[in-house]
Design a protein around this motif. Structure first.
Motif, PDB file in Angstrom:
ATOM      1  N   MET A 408       0.889  -1.163  -0.092  1.00 16.11           N
ATOM      2  CA  MET A 408       0.050   0.143  -0.048  1.00 16.11           C
ATOM      3  C   MET A 408       0.910   1.215  -0.026  1.00 16.11           C
ATOM      4  O   MET A 408       1.648   1.472   0.960  1.00 16.11           O
ATOM      5  N   ILE A 409       0.855   2.138  -1.014  1.00 12.59           N
ATOM      6  CA  ILE A 409       1.598   3.367  -0.894  1.00 12.59           C
ATOM      7  C   ILE A 409       0.991   4.225  -0.032  1.00 12.59           C
ATOM      8  O   ILE A 409      -0.054   4.674  -0.163  1.00 12.59           O
ATOM      9  N   THR A 410       1.989   4.634   0.871  1.00 17.91           N
ATOM     10  CA  THR A 410       1.693   5.776   1.803  1.00 17.91           C
ATOM     11  C   THR A 410       3.042   6.458   1.749  1.00 17.91           C
ATOM     12  O   THR A 410       4.090   6.239   1.577  1.00 17.91           O
ATOM     13  N   PRO A 422       0.220  11.882  -3.913  1.00 16.73           N
ATOM     14  CA  PRO A 422      -0.812  11.821  -4.764  1.00 16.73           C
ATOM     15  C   PRO A 422      -1.444  10.485  -4.716  1.00 16.73           C
ATOM     16  O   PRO A 422      -2.665  10.431  -5.130  1.00 16.73           O
ATOM     17  N   TYR A 423      -0.664   9.447  -4.515  1.00 15.98           N
ATOM     18  CA  TYR A 423      -1.148   8.090  -4.772  1.00 15.98           C
ATOM     19  C   TYR A 423      -1.529   7.481  -3.235  1.00 15.98           C
ATOM     20  O   TYR A 423      -1.497   6.242  -3.216  1.00 15.98           O
ATOM     21  N   GLU A 424      -1.611   8.094  -2.083  1.00 12.02           N
ATOM     22  CA  GLU A 424      -1.909   7.766  -0.762  1.00 12.02           C
ATOM     23  C   GLU A 424      -3.054   6.598  -0.830  1.00 12.02           C
ATOM     24  O   GLU A 424      -3.808   6.991  -1.163  1.00 12.02           O
ATOM     25  N   GLY A 425      -2.668   5.509  -0.274  1.00 10.57           N
ATOM     26  CA  GLY A 425      -3.495   4.661   0.044  1.00 10.57           C
ATOM     27  C   GLY A 425      -3.884   3.422  -1.206  1.00 10.57           C
ATOM     28  O   GLY A 425      -4.551   2.400  -1.110  1.00 10.57           O
ATOM     29  N   ARG A 426      -3.016   3.923  -2.285  1.00 11.12           N
ATOM     30  CA  ARG A 426      -3.183   2.883  -3.388  1.00 11.12           C
ATOM     31  C   ARG A 426      -2.550   1.624  -3.312  1.00 11.12           C
ATOM     32  O   ARG A 426      -1.263   1.734  -2.945  1.00 11.12           O
TER      33      ARG A 426
END
Length: 481
Positions: A408-410, A422-426
């Motif tokens: 998970m990208i954080t 900008p990709y938080e949570g992806r």
């Protein structure tokens, strides 16, 4: 029997041309053999079940770049290159920006000073040309090209950077004579100014209006004009950060007429939309970049252009302004008008994992196309003959991917200094497990093993146009979703 410094054993090895299973042997920082059962070696890395690709070449990123409005980039050459490495990139080409009135030699010297002792991976510089009024500028450029600064960027917009069409013609003509590459930021500055002034008069200052002040037609017209200028001069041009299907069609039409037009896009046009600029409160500021993200239907047009070879390169356009910092996105508070929000999004670490997960593993592109877009084509276009390849004689810039690892990208797990992604949570599948630069492990399983200053400046040769035809892709992973 030859004893190698390193053998990477049994991985699925991908280049821009093919995919196979083999060992890779390294000596003195270079690849010296590919085959089966290579050895012995001082070190062996077991890559069975892993995917092995050339290290990424991020040919469009901004590190420690000066600004004229009081904003400040969050990443210098230490944090920026560390973040790049953790995402699988082993060479970066950021921009050496000429401010108005500056001598180009002074600009280059300043950027060498910024990078010295900090970079953990290899790097080169593009020049940004913003001022051709000094007569020595056009005299300095041929010598700088000969010294390895073989590409430069020009802008059709931004008051402190834009060149006139006539100036762009002069740059393109010099590039043609000297064998250099011109990168063009294609947006119509007068249309943007007219729309922006109208919106401000009507009190429309929220982040969403940044996108509405730069509609696809603005990019379409400027892309057509950029192609026309290159046609008049009879040279190659590269249109950077293409966002819109209408601009893509202009590039295809130019190529159909026989023009040598290259094209780049970025992850923000695959994963963000105009809706992200309309988020609650000031959140939309996080996604302000130029050109802006378009709508969901446009994302599919960009994906198709990646798959059908319209795009030569996927770069990050990493422009890491923090959100809450006094010199960042909200530097004038949560009601900052979109005209005063620094343009750009961070993405140097997420560029390759996003495309690996959503491109390769979802079957949109093959693995060889992934290598071409993230590494091989940029190396060829920008004159880095020992990068972007897993051939004998190439630098041992290598990424070993765990294709099954789910992440998970954080922002907390990333290594840039910006305070958001900008990709938080992806969620993505596939992440670099081991990254090597010239045969030395830079990072492994989340640990940084490189030291600042390990990266070397790369003087580049005159660019080569990449092979953009279809390749034997071989590996597409397990289809998901």
């Amino acid at each position: 029997m030859t004893r190698y410094d390193l053998v990477i054993r049994g991985g699925t090895v991908a280049t821009a041309a093919d995919v196979t299973t083999c060992d890779i042997a390294v000596c003195d920082g270079r690849i010296v053999a590919l085959g089966e059962d290579l050895g012995p070696a001082e070190e062996v890395i077991d890559a069975r079940g892993m995917v092995v690709t050339p290290g990424g070449v991020d040919a469009h990123c901004h590190l420690d770049q000066p600004t004229s409005d009081g904003s400040r980039f969050a990443d210098d050459f230490a944090s920026g290159t560390i973040s790049a490495a953790f995402g699988g990139t082993t060479t970066v080409i950021p921009f050496a920006l000429q401010m108005r009135g500056q001598n180009l030699r002074d600009v280059v010297a300043d950027y060498h000073a910024k990078a010295a002792g900090k970079a953990v991976i290899d790097y080169g510089f593009h020049l940004i040309l913003s001022d051709l009024t000094r007569p020595e500028i056009m005299q300095e450029l041929p010598a700088l090209i000969a010294e390895g600064y073989t590409s430069f960027k020009v802008y059709m917009t931004y008051d402190d950077l834009k060149l006139s069409d006539r100036d762009i013609l002069d740059v393109l003509d010099l590039a043609r004579r000297e064998g250099a590459m011109t990168m063009i930021h294609a947006e119509n500055t007068d249309c943007i100014a007219w729309l922006t002034e109208r919106m401000l008069r009507e009190g429309k200052t929220a982040p969403l209006y940044h996108a509405l002040s730069r509609p696809a037609a603005v990019e379409r017209e400027a892309t057509h004009r950029a192609c026309t200028l290159a046609e008049i001069v009879g040279t190659t041009a590269l249109i950077v950060h293409v966002s819109a299907g209408e601009a893509i069609e202009q590039i295809r039409a130019a190529r159909a007429r026989g023009l040598r037009i290259l094209a780049e896009t970025c992850p923000q046009y695959l994963f963000l939309t105009i809706d992200d600029l309309g988020g609650p409160g000031a959140q939309g500021m996080k996604c302000i970049c130029s050109p802006p993200p378009r709508d969901k239907a446009n994302q599919e047009l960009v994906w198709r252009a990646l798959a059908d070879n319209t795009f030569d390169i996927l770069s990050s356009d990493h422009a890491p302004f923090s959100f809450d910092d006094a010199a960042g996105k909200q530097r004038r508070g949560p009601d900052t008008p979109f005209t005063h929000v620094p343009n750009g999004v961070p993405g140097i670490e997420t560029r390759m994992p996003l495309l690996f997960s959503e491109g390769v593993l979802k079957g949109r592109i093959g693995l060889s196309r992934f290598v071409a877009l993230t590494s091989a084509n940029a190396a060829r276009i920008y004159g880095l003959p020992r990068k972007g390849s897993l051939a004998v004689g190439a630098d041992a810039d290598i990424v070993i991917w765990d294709p099954e690892r789910e992440v998970m990208i954080t922002n907390g797990r990333l290594h840039h200094r910006a305070d958001y992604t900008p990709y938080e949570g992806r969620m993505v599948t596939g992440w670099p497990a081991v990254v090597l630069s010239r045969g030395t492990v830079v990072c492994r399983d989340g640990a940084l093993l490189a030291r600042p200053g390990q990266g070397r400046f790369q003087a580049r040769s005159r660019p080569l146009t990449p092979a953009t035809g279809g390749a034997a892709d071989g590996y597409r992973g397990r289809p998901r979703g």
